[in-house]
Design a protein around this motif. Sequence first.
Motif, PDB file in Angstrom:
ATOM      1  N   SER A  34     -11.235 -13.114  11.517  1.00  0.00           N
ATOM      2  CA  SER A  34     -11.824 -14.100  10.610  1.00  0.00           C
ATOM      3  C   SER A  34     -12.794 -13.445   9.634  1.00  0.00           C
ATOM      4  N   LEU A  35     -13.619 -12.531  10.118  1.00  0.00           N
ATOM      5  CA  LEU A  35     -14.545 -11.825   9.222  1.00  0.00           C
ATOM      6  C   LEU A  35     -13.800 -10.972   8.204  1.00  0.00           C
ATOM      7  N   SER A  36     -12.741 -10.334   8.650  1.00  0.00           N
ATOM      8  CA  SER A  36     -11.946  -9.527   7.727  1.00  0.00           C
ATOM      9  C   SER A  36     -11.254 -10.405   6.686  1.00  0.00           C
ATOM     10  N   ASN A  37     -10.746 -11.555   7.109  1.00  0.00           N
ATOM     11  CA  ASN A  37     -10.124 -12.471   6.154  1.00  0.00           C
ATOM     12  C   ASN A  37     -11.133 -13.000   5.145  1.00  0.00           C
ATOM     13  N   ILE A  38     -12.338 -13.287   5.603  1.00  0.00           N
ATOM     14  CA  ILE A  38     -13.387 -13.741   4.684  1.00  0.00           C
ATOM     15  C   ILE A  38     -13.728 -12.639   3.687  1.00  0.00           C
ATOM     16  N   LEU A  39     -13.809 -11.392   4.162  1.00  0.00           N
ATOM     17  CA  LEU A  39     -14.089 -10.265   3.276  1.00  0.00           C
ATOM     18  C   LEU A  39     -12.996 -10.105   2.227  1.00  0.00           C
ATOM     19  N   VAL A  40     -11.742 -10.199   2.637  1.00  0.00           N
ATOM     20  CA  VAL A  40     -10.626 -10.081   1.692  1.00  0.00           C
ATOM     21  C   VAL A  40     -10.672 -11.225   0.683  1.00  0.00           C
ATOM     22  N   TRP A  41     -10.916 -12.439   1.173  1.00  0.00           N
ATOM     23  CA  TRP A  41     -10.936 -13.586   0.278  1.00  0.00           C
ATOM     24  C   TRP A  41     -12.084 -13.479  -0.729  1.00  0.00           C
ATOM     25  N   LEU A  42     -13.267 -13.088  -0.273  1.00  0.00           N
ATOM     26  CA  LEU A  42     -14.402 -12.943  -1.190  1.00  0.00           C
ATOM     27  C   LEU A  42     -14.160 -11.818  -2.203  1.00  0.00           C
ATOM     28  N   SER A  43     -13.566 -10.731  -1.766  1.00  0.00           N
ATOM     29  CA  SER A  43     -13.246  -9.645  -2.698  1.00  0.00           C
ATOM     30  C   SER A  43     -12.250 -10.104  -3.750  1.00  0.00           C
ATOM     31  N   SER A  44     -11.266 -10.878  -3.327  1.00  0.00           N
ATOM     32  CA  SER A  44     -10.283 -11.353  -4.304  1.00  0.00           C
ATOM     33  C   SER A  44     -10.898 -12.367  -5.263  1.00  0.00           C
ATOM     34  N   VAL A  45     -11.869 -13.148  -4.815  1.00  0.00           N
ATOM     35  CA  VAL A  45     -12.565 -14.067  -5.727  1.00  0.00           C
ATOM     36  C   VAL A  45     -13.356 -13.271  -6.760  1.00  0.00           C
ATOM     37  N   ILE A  46     -14.001 -12.208  -6.334  1.00  0.00           N
ATOM     38  CA  ILE A  46     -14.765 -11.374  -7.265  1.00  0.00           C
ATOM     39  C   ILE A  46     -13.831 -10.669  -8.251  1.00  0.00           C
ATOM     40  N   VAL A  47     -12.706 -10.151  -7.758  1.00  0.00           N
ATOM     41  CA  VAL A  47     -11.725  -9.512  -8.656  1.00  0.00           C
ATOM     42  C   VAL A  47     -11.164 -10.541  -9.633  1.00  0.00           C
ATOM     43  N   LEU A  48     -10.919 -11.740  -9.160  1.00  0.00           N
ATOM     44  CA  LEU A  48     -10.438 -12.815 -10.032  1.00  0.00           C
ATOM     45  C   LEU A  48     -11.438 -13.096 -11.142  1.00  0.00           C
ATOM     46  N   GLY A  49     -12.711 -13.207 -10.793  1.00  0.00           N
ATOM     47  CA  GLY A  49     -13.728 -13.485 -11.797  1.00  0.00           C
ATOM     48  C   GLY A  49     -13.881 -12.372 -12.812  1.00  0.00           C
ATOM     49  N   ILE A  50     -13.900 -11.127 -12.334  1.00  0.00           N
ATOM     50  CA  ILE A  50     -14.084  -9.996 -13.250  1.00  0.00           C
ATOM     51  C   ILE A  50     -12.884  -9.843 -14.173  1.00  0.00           C
ATOM     52  N   SER A  51     -11.679  -9.925 -13.623  1.00  0.00           N
ATOM     53  CA  SER A  51     -10.488  -9.735 -14.460  1.00  0.00           C
ATOM     54  C   SER A  51     -10.311 -10.900 -15.440  1.00  0.00           C
ATOM     55  N   ALA A  52     -10.618 -12.120 -15.036  1.00  0.00           N
ATOM     56  CA  ALA A  52     -10.535 -13.254 -15.968  1.00  0.00           C
ATOM     57  C   ALA A  52     -11.579 -13.102 -17.084  1.00  0.00           C
ATOM     58  N   TYR A  53     -12.759 -12.642 -16.729  1.00  0.00           N
ATOM     59  CA  TYR A  53     -13.793 -12.399 -17.735  1.00  0.00           C
ATOM     60  C   TYR A  53     -13.359 -11.315 -18.719  1.00  0.00           C
ATOM     61  N   GLU A  54     -12.797 -10.250 -18.207  1.00  0.00           N
ATOM     62  CA  GLU A  54     -12.358  -9.164 -19.090  1.00  0.00           C
ATOM     63  C   GLU A  54     -11.227  -9.602 -20.010  1.00  0.00           C
ATOM     64  N   ILE A  55     -10.300 -10.398 -19.504  1.00  0.00           N
ATOM     65  CA  ILE A  55      -9.218 -10.902 -20.358  1.00  0.00           C
ATOM     66  C   ILE A  55      -9.787 -11.825 -21.433  1.00  0.00           C
ATOM     67  N   ARG A  56     -10.749 -12.657 -21.064  1.00  0.00           N
ATOM     68  CA  ARG A  56     -11.379 -13.547 -22.042  1.00  0.00           C
ATOM     69  C   ARG A  56     -12.119 -12.743 -23.102  1.00  0.00           C
ATOM     70  N   GLN A  57     -12.851 -11.706 -22.684  1.00  0.00           N
ATOM     71  CA  GLN A  57     -13.571 -10.873 -23.646  1.00  0.00           C
ATOM     72  C   GLN A  57     -12.596 -10.132 -24.560  1.00  0.00           C
ATOM     73  N   PHE A  58     -11.504  -9.662 -23.997  1.00  0.00           N
ATOM     74  CA  PHE A  58     -10.515  -8.948 -24.806  1.00  0.00           C
ATOM     75  C   PHE A  58      -9.927  -9.863 -25.863  1.00  0.00           C
ATOM     76  N   LYS A  59      -9.566 -11.072 -25.452  1.00  0.00           N
ATOM     77  CA  LYS A  59      -8.974 -12.020 -26.403  1.00  0.00           C
ATOM     78  C   LYS A  59     -10.000 -12.485 -27.433  1.00  0.00           C
ATOM     79  N   LYS A  60     -11.258 -12.530 -27.039  1.00  0.00           N
ATOM     80  CA  LYS A  60     -12.318 -12.966 -27.946  1.00  0.00           C
ATOM     81  C   LYS A  60     -12.526 -11.961 -29.079  1.00  0.00           C
ATOM     82  N   TYR A  61     -12.519 -10.665 -28.727  1.00  0.00           N
ATOM     83  CA  TYR A  61     -12.808  -9.643 -29.728  1.00  0.00           C
ATOM     84  C   TYR A  61     -11.565  -9.059 -30.393  1.00  0.00           C
TER      85      TYR A  61
END
Length: 166
Positions: A34-61
Amino acid sequence: MAFGRAPRTSHTTTTGTTTRHHADRRGVFHPILSLSNILVWLSSVIVLGISAYEIRQFKKYAGSDSYPGDRLVYILVIAVLTVAFFLLAFLLHPRPSYTLLFNLIFSYLWLVSVVFAAESYSSRYVPSIWHALEAFTFIAFFGLLFNILYTWWQWHRAAPRTTTVV
């Protein structure tokens, strides 16, 4: 034995001249998994946020009709799939074979994401947010690798053993 879960204590079944020892299988809650699954899920949420932000910034500029690149889009898609479907891993705990298959599939997807991130964002001259993206893809992959090893060990341990009584 609700929902097909195994009993929480080990027991022995004797039929004729063979004795079967069933390994101790816990019901729903595996704290390590369960702890490992939570770690994987939280890491994927952070990767999701960073990559979505970078795509938005790329499209913006670069313009709204420009394409940010296959690698970043792939990492974003894998993070979205992991966030959406990895919540099922909490429900699949009592069934190590399904959990093992689930973790194998996602580990290969994250392995490609790790390779893409390492090739694209390992330079010294990239922003630090890209290094964070790379680090959290590594964390998600190694969490999934641990899940594979742990569920394989659990599945192997839960297999019935047959011994002959003389």
